[in-house]
Design a protein around this motif. Structure first.
Motif, mmCIF file in Angstrom:
data_model
loop_
_atom_site.group_PDB
_atom_site.id
_atom_site.type_symbol
_atom_site.label_atom_id
_atom_site.label_comp_id
_atom_site.label_asym_id
_atom_site.label_seq_id
_atom_site.Cartn_x
_atom_site.Cartn_y
_atom_site.Cartn_z
ATOM 1 N N GLU A 80 0.828 -1.209 0.000
ATOM 2 C CA GLU A 80 0.000 0.000 0.000
ATOM 3 C C GLU A 80 0.860 1.256 0.000
ATOM 4 N N PHE A 81 1.954 1.213 0.768
ATOM 5 C CA PHE A 81 2.861 2.368 0.797
ATOM 6 C C PHE A 81 3.493 2.600 -0.577
ATOM 7 N N LEU A 82 4.018 1.549 -1.192
ATOM 8 C CA LEU A 82 4.689 1.711 -2.480
ATOM 9 C C LEU A 82 3.719 2.184 -3.553
ATOM 10 N N GLU A 83 2.455 1.746 -3.446
ATOM 11 C CA GLU A 83 1.460 2.183 -4.415
ATOM 12 C C GLU A 83 1.257 3.692 -4.332
ATOM 13 N N ARG A 84 1.261 4.248 -3.119
ATOM 14 C CA ARG A 84 1.107 5.697 -2.950
ATOM 15 C C ARG A 84 2.402 6.416 -3.268
ATOM 16 N N ALA A 85 3.533 5.776 -2.967
ATOM 17 C CA ALA A 85 4.823 6.398 -3.270
ATOM 18 C C ALA A 85 5.030 6.539 -4.769
ATOM 19 N N MET A 86 4.440 5.623 -5.545
ATOM 20 C CA MET A 86 4.555 5.699 -7.006
ATOM 21 C C MET A 86 3.976 6.999 -7.548
ATOM 22 N N ASP A 87 2.918 7.501 -6.907
ATOM 23 C CA ASP A 87 2.299 8.740 -7.372
ATOM 24 C C ASP A 87 3.214 9.938 -7.181
ATOM 25 N N ILE A 88 4.120 9.842 -6.219
ATOM 26 C CA ILE A 88 5.009 10.965 -5.909
ATOM 27 C C ILE A 88 6.308 10.862 -6.707
ATOM 28 N N PHE A 89 6.914 9.669 -6.718
ATOM 29 C CA PHE A 89 8.144 9.442 -7.487
ATOM 30 C C PHE A 89 7.941 8.213 -8.374
ATOM 31 N N PRO A 90 7.260 8.394 -9.500
ATOM 32 C CA PRO A 90 6.970 7.244 -10.359
ATOM 33 C C PRO A 90 8.213 6.584 -10.937
ATOM 34 N N GLY A 91 9.316 7.315 -11.005
ATOM 35 C CA GLY A 91 10.521 6.746 -11.592
ATOM 36 C C GLY A 91 11.417 6.024 -10.605
ATOM 37 N N ALA A 92 11.137 6.122 -9.306
ATOM 38 C CA ALA A 92 11.978 5.462 -8.300
ATOM 39 C C ALA A 92 11.824 3.948 -8.391
ATOM 40 N N ARG A 93 12.926 3.227 -8.189
ATOM 41 C CA ARG A 93 12.880 1.765 -8.198
ATOM 42 C C ARG A 93 12.354 1.277 -6.838
ATOM 43 N N ARG A 94 11.511 0.228 -6.881
ATOM 44 C CA ARG A 94 10.782 -0.189 -5.694
ATOM 45 C C ARG A 94 11.195 -1.606 -5.257
ATOM 46 N N VAL A 95 11.489 -1.734 -3.953
ATOM 47 C CA VAL A 95 11.918 -3.007 -3.367
ATOM 48 C C VAL A 95 11.045 -3.302 -2.158
ATOM 49 N N LEU A 96 10.574 -4.553 -2.023
ATOM 50 C CA LEU A 96 9.774 -4.967 -0.873
ATOM 51 C C LEU A 96 10.589 -5.925 -0.028
ATOM 52 N N LEU A 97 10.689 -5.639 1.287
ATOM 53 C CA LEU A 97 11.358 -6.525 2.237
ATOM 54 C C LEU A 97 10.296 -7.458 2.822
ATOM 55 N N THR A 98 10.488 -8.759 2.686
ATOM 56 C CA THR A 98 9.471 -9.712 3.121
ATOM 57 C C THR A 98 10.090 -10.853 3.910
ATOM 58 N N ALA A 99 9.230 -11.514 4.729
ATOM 59 C CA ALA A 99 9.593 -12.791 5.345
ATOM 60 C C ALA A 99 9.267 -13.904 4.354
ATOM 61 N N TYR A 100 9.802 -15.095 4.640
ATOM 62 C CA TYR A 100 9.592 -16.201 3.702
ATOM 63 C C TYR A 100 8.105 -16.484 3.518
ATOM 64 N N ALA A 101 7.324 -16.322 4.588
ATOM 65 C CA ALA A 101 5.890 -16.622 4.520
ATOM 66 C C ALA A 101 5.127 -15.626 3.651
ATOM 67 N N ASP A 102 5.749 -14.502 3.336
ATOM 68 C CA ASP A 102 5.057 -13.451 2.584
ATOM 69 C C ASP A 102 5.462 -13.398 1.119
ATOM 70 N N THR A 103 6.182 -14.392 0.651
ATOM 71 C CA THR A 103 6.667 -14.322 -0.733
ATOM 72 C C THR A 103 5.529 -14.308 -1.746
ATOM 73 N N GLY A 104 4.420 -14.954 -1.426
ATOM 74 C CA GLY A 104 3.274 -14.927 -2.340
ATOM 75 C C GLY A 104 2.757 -13.525 -2.539
ATOM 76 N N ALA A 105 2.662 -12.756 -1.421
ATOM 77 C CA ALA A 105 2.213 -11.364 -1.508
ATOM 78 C C ALA A 105 3.215 -10.531 -2.305
ATOM 79 N N ALA A 106 4.493 -10.820 -2.122
ATOM 80 C CA ALA A 106 5.517 -10.067 -2.844
ATOM 81 C C ALA A 106 5.411 -10.302 -4.347
ATOM 82 N N ILE A 107 5.144 -11.534 -4.731
ATOM 83 C CA ILE A 107 5.007 -11.834 -6.153
ATOM 84 C C ILE A 107 3.786 -11.118 -6.731
ATOM 85 N N ASP A 108 2.687 -11.122 -5.962
ATOM 86 C CA ASP A 108 1.490 -10.396 -6.414
ATOM 87 C C ASP A 108 1.775 -8.902 -6.578
#
Length: 560
Positions: A80-108
């Motif tokens: 949700e944060f990165l989705e809103r951050a895209m509106d401010i800096f659309p050109g910034a590269r985006r990285v998500l820090l996840t636990a192993y159990a959250d890899t499905g959400a990261a792929i989505d």
């Protein structure tokens, strides 16, 4: 909590967001160890605080290259944060820090926020798991043009009269700016960063990141460092108007030791300052643009010590004994021993149905050079037959598909210089329609059509037109002098020998001597340039009268 590593403001920014303070510090520590010398590391411990920091950086014109966000954050997760951050800096590269159990959400999230990469915790050792990823993202970011714009930014509607007025004000005052349409992604991102939804336009963002919503000219002048208030209460000379006559007065007044202040309501240069090319001014065999001439004169006047005030509207002139007091629209005033009226003239309004409603939205008074780039491959119409109209036609013809000059008379020879008539005749894309006037304009949100009438036979026709530039007549800006200084029936200021028949003193003239050549009906108040009755209406003569007026000011002061 928000932490910013101390460093130069010009360095590219890497942002990291994690609600766990220990993790937040650890990510920032590892990033600083590898990238701290060449980048600014900004860390935040909540999505909201990070968004606030991003908005501030966007308004300042900072460059954010990479954003790393933790997925599991309360109130606002990483996606949700990165989705809103895209509106401010659309050109910034985006990285998500996840636990192993959250890899499905990261792929989505790759599809939701166009995620560039996701990293599993822990990322130790960073040399193997963190740095190669960030290195690649930085390389990818550098390959795209996301350099920050540190100029003034203007976000507005393409067909807004006030948006056009703001751009013209900044351009005429030599203020660099960058234009963003409010309905395009970059403009929308800036509006989001300024916490505006686009209902109130234009929005001007100063180089230090301060947003100005629907600013006045005085707001703009103050925000970009132009002086708007006098530094003293009394001067030797107040010059009212910043066209060629006013600038000439300021240069000669200040250079000869007079405490001089020039007051201008919009921008120095007057009508001449808007000219695309002046080719018959002495000393410039290849011609000079009005902007160049104005800029040189402005710098020359300030170098000699003249004070120049911008966005100051004069509303009255009062005689107070030997002082002459000039009143401003904001209620303030300034006094001096002498005043030179160099207010110049403005273009007369074109009175035809639809014109007023479409002014600034396809209909413009004067050359409006900020609009010239948008006239590329367009059909442009110009109303007027004097030099200013001819200069604009030649300039716009460089890129426009066609330029049509509409003249009420039967030729250009009565009002336009011969050299311009020759240039127009030699330019295939320029057409002159004589005995023609505009009697109507139509369009939804901008000009689309104009109706023309043949003054010889009375017939009318409607033609498609998106651009209409009006250069008709000359209306003196002297209404505020009513009841104080004598003017002729058209509003031009009467001076010198024109105040009374030869050999007679003007009525109510309080002095034994007759008025000096450029002196008005009020002793110590002089007029120069186009505002004077029967003046030549040329740049060179205006500059000359400005210099002559200062000579007469000295003569007046010697007899005080």
């Amino acid at each position: 909590m928000l932490g910013t590593e101390p460093s130069g403001a010009t360095r590219t920014v890497i942002v990291t967001v994690d609600d766990d303070p220990a993790v937040s510090r650890a990510v920032a520590r590892d990033l600083r160890r590898r990238y701290g010398e060449g980048h600014r590391i900004v860390r935040a411990e909540s999505g909201e605080s990070a968004l606030e920091a991003l908005r501030e950086m966007r308004l300042r014109g900072d460059a954010v290259a990479v954003i790393l966000a933790d997925y599991r954050m309360p109130e606002m997760n990483g996606i949700e944060f990165l989705e809103r951050a895209m509106d401010i800096f659309p050109g910034a590269r985006r990285v998500l820090l996840t636990a192993y159990a959250d890899t499905g959400a990261a792929i989505d999230a790759i599809n939701v926020v166009d995620l560039d990469h996701y990293l599993l915790k822990p990322w130790d050792p960073p040399e193997e798991k963190l740095y190669p990823v960030v290195d690649a993202l930085l390389d990818a970011w550098r390959s795209s043009d996301h350099r920050p714009v540190r100029e003034t930014k203007v976000v507005g509607h393409r067909w807004s009269a006030r948006s056009s007025g703001v751009r013209e004000f900044l351009a005429r005052n030599q203020v660099p700016y960058h234009w963003y349409a409010s309905d395009e992604p970059e403009g929308q991102a800036l509006l989001s960063a300024a916490d505006e939804d686009g209902a109130r336009l234009p929005v001007v963002i100063t180089p230090d990141g301060k947003p100005l919503v629907e600013p006045t000219d005085q707001d703009l002048a103050s925000s970009v460092g132009l002086a708007t208030t006098p530094s003293a209460r009394f001067y030797d000379l107040v010059v009212i108007g910043g066209g060629p006559a006013g600038l000439g007065s300021a240069v000669y007044g200040a250079s000869e030791g007079l405490r001089t202040v020039l007051v201008e309501r919009t921008a120095t240069g007057g009508q001449a300052g808007q000219s695309s090319r002046i080719e018959n001014y002495l000393g410039f065999p290849d011609g000079v643009s009005g902007g160049q001439l104005t800029d040189r004169a402005h710098r020359q006047a300030t170098r000699f010590g003249a004070e120049i005030l911008t966005a100051c509207e004069v509303t009255g002139l009062e005689v107070c004994g030997s002082a002459r007091t000039v009143h401003f629209a904001d209620g303030s005033a300034v006094s001096a021993h002498t005043v030179i009226l160099a207010t110049g003239v403005s273009y007369r309004q074109l009175h035809a149905p639809g014109i007023a409603e479409l002014t600034g939205r396809g209909v413009f008074y004067g050359s409006a050079l900020t609009e010239a780039a948008r006239c590329q491959e367009q059909d442009v119409y110009i109303v007027g037959g004097a030099n200013s109209a001819g200069q604009a036609a030649v300039y716009l013809a460089r890129g426009a598909k066609s330029v049509t000059i509409l003249v009420r008379g039967d030729s250009l020879t009565a009002s336009m210089s011969h050299y311009l008539i020759q240039q127009i005749a030699a330019t295939p894309s320029i057409r002159v329609r004589t005995c023609t006037e505009v009697v109507g304009a139509e369009g939804e949100d901008h000009l689309e059509r104009i109706t023309l009438r043949d003054t010889a036979n009375g017939t009318t026709e409607t033609v498609d037109a998106g651009w209409l530039f009006v250069f008709i007549g000359a209306a003196p800006l002297t209404d505020w002098l009513d009841g104080t200084v004598l003017r002729d029936e058209r509003g031009f200021v009467v001076a010198g020998p024109d105040l009374a028949p030869p050999g007679e003193r003007p009525a109510d003239w309080p002095l034994e001597r007759p008025p000096y050549h450029l002196e008005t009906s009020v002793p110590g108040v002089f007029v120069a340039g186009d505002a004077r009755s029967e003046s030549a209406k040329r740049v060179a003569s205006a500059v000359g009268e400005g210099a002559m007026a200062v000579m007469l000011v000295h003569r007046y002061l010697e007899r005080l």
